[in-house]
Design an enzyme around this catalytic site. Structure first.
Site, short mmCIF file in Angstrom:
data_model
loop_
_atom_site.label_atom_id
_atom_site.label_comp_id
_atom_site.label_asym_id
_atom_site.label_seq_id
_atom_site.Cartn_x
_atom_site.Cartn_y
_atom_site.Cartn_z
N ASN A 211 -90.49 -34.96 -23.98
CA ASN A 211 -90.00 -36.33 -24.21
C ASN A 211 -88.85 -36.58 -23.55
O ASN A 211 -88.10 -35.68 -23.06
CB ASN A 211 -90.11 -36.94 -25.43
CG ASN A 211 -89.25 -36.54 -26.49
OD1 ASN A 211 -87.98 -36.58 -26.46
ND2 ASN A 211 -89.66 -35.80 -27.53
N LYS A 288 -99.16 -18.27 -15.74
CA LYS A 288 -99.27 -19.87 -15.16
C LYS A 288 -100.77 -19.99 -15.12
O LYS A 288 -101.63 -19.43 -14.41
CB LYS A 288 -98.56 -19.79 -13.73
CG LYS A 288 -98.51 -21.25 -13.36
CD LYS A 288 -97.85 -21.51 -12.09
CE LYS A 288 -97.89 -22.89 -11.42
NZ LYS A 288 -97.79 -22.91 -10.01
#
Ligand code: PMT
Length: 398
Positions: A211, A288
């Protein structure tokens, strides 16, 4: 509060601005309250007010020279730096702020600022345009990050005819601020735990959920607690900020790391300012994830532990546990619900979203506890942190 200043040793640095005349009144009120005030003036200050006036008011010879053979034989600059319990620079010009930020020692006052272990407070005073300059604001940020406490400036009509921010606070307000600072050893002997910044929840080796928390609010609180004499452990998610001097920082990434670090700290009080990610992927992928293969749609999210609630409800609960509530709407009602649900002593409610609170230098806080709520106002995070600590001083005395 008058006994607070009795025999306390304050260096008052006066620099060259029109507000220097107010320093005379400041010396008078501090001396009347019992303080020992040693005035130090820059060359420019002497153009506005004479050393003789300040000597008469302080009852001490005013110091002006860095290299003064007679003074060095007696109380030289290092002795003076050690003597001070607090260094207040009022008025503090833009030039002095710049020199302090650069760590220069090209006169007695800036050398004292470098050499003193005492807390440094400044009361800026300058033309509003000079205050607003990016360079002055950058110097201000540097000084705050290094632990300098800034009082003001106030807004209003200026000597030059401009109107805006830049007036030095009135002597009475500075007197009160200095009293509060010297009484604030009130948290000495206490250990406070502060969480700050965001957490990062790994999705795969290159991605994470996080965030916009910058850590500024939590770091300001850690600094203010330190200034109040507490020993402080700061458990911080990833931020760009320097750890305030004298504060112990434990750097973490994820919410689970943050909980573990907090559980290892034996504190008298906790302030949970971190913006903890509520969820994390059940498992971080080892390689990934490929967007073309739809892997990113397959993530299973699980709830993170609630750090402040876990600490507040544990047998090793600190005596005081204080949380934050970051709300986009119904801030006070939601903060009250969090206070009860998490078992906290108080909650600091702030409105977030639309560029407010997250990442900014200012904020607006409400203190919410079982007896109601108090508006702490809208101000720089450093100022709110000091106001919060003043409430903690009262809370911890009850
Ligand atoms: O870091 P800055 O850029 O300066 O921004 C400051 C801030 C907006 C992040 C700060 O003022 C703030 O509001 N911090 C709390 C952010 C938050 O996560 O609030 P919340 O309402 O979601 O959480 C309530 C309380 O529970 C908070 O004390 C939080 O630290 C705590 N919590 C939340 C979730 C969780 N899993 N564990 C927790 O401990």
């Amino acid at each position: 509060m008058t006994q607070v200043l009795s025999q306390r040793r304050v260096i008052l640095g006066i620099t060259g601005g029109i507000a220097a005349y107010k320093a005379a009144e400041l010396v008078r009120t501090l001396v009347r309250a019992g303080a020992q005030v040693q005035v130090v003036m820059t060359k420019a200050a002497e153009a506005f007010v004479t050393p003789l006036t300040l000597q008469a008011l302080s009852g001490r010879e005013v110091k002006t020279e860095l290299l003064d053979p007679s003074a060095e034989a007696g109380m030289g600059h290092i002795e003076l730096a050690r003597w001070a319990e607090l260094l207040l620079i009022a008025p503090c010009t833009a030039d002095t702020m710049a020199r302090l930020a650069q760590g220069r020692g090209d006169d007695l006052l800036t050398t004292l600022a470098l050499a003193t272990p005492a807390p440094i407070h400044i009361a800026p005073a300058m033309n509003q345009q000079m205050w607003a300059q990016a360079s002055t604001q950058a110097n201000l940020t540097t000084l705050i990050q290094r632990g300098v406490t800034v009082h003001g400036p106030a807004a209003g009509e200026q000597a030059c005819g401009d109107v805006g921010l830049g007036r030095m606070l009135e002597p009475e307000a500075l007197h009160q601020a200095i009293e509060a600072a010297l009484v604030s050893g009130a948290l000495a002997g206490q250990h406070w735990l502060v969480t700050a910044g965001p957490t990062r929840e790994a999705i795969d080796p290159v991605r994470y959920l996080s965030n916009h928390s910058s850590g500024k609010m939590g770091y300001a609180i850690a600094r203010a607690l330190r200034d109040a004499g507490a020993s402080v452990t700061l458990v911080s998610g990833p931020t760009q900020l320097d750890c305030p001097d004298g504060v112990t920082r434990i750097s973490v990434d994820s919410a689970r790391d943050m909980l573990q670090a907090c559980q290892g700290v034996n504190a008298d009080g906790m302030i949970a300012c971190a913006a903890v990610a509520d969820f994390r992927p059940a498992e971080a992928a080892q390689t990934k994830l490929k967007k073309g293969e739809g892997d990113l749609n397959q993530i299973t999210w699980v709830e993170n532990p609630d750090i402040v609630a876990t600490i507040a409800q544990s047998p090793a609960r600190p005596r005081w546990v204080i949380g934050f509530a970051a709300e986009t709407d119904n801030a006070l009602a939601n903060a009250r619900a969090k206070l009860l649900r998490k078992g906290l002593d108080a909650v600091l409610a702030n409105q977030v979203g639309d560029g407010v609170a997250f990442g900014t230098d200012d904020n607006h806080l409400h203190w919410v506890d079982a007896s109601g709520d108090t508006d702490l106002g809208h101000a720089a995070k450093s100022v709110l942190a000091d106001a919060l600590v003043q409430r903690l001083i009262t809370l911890t005395k009850d």
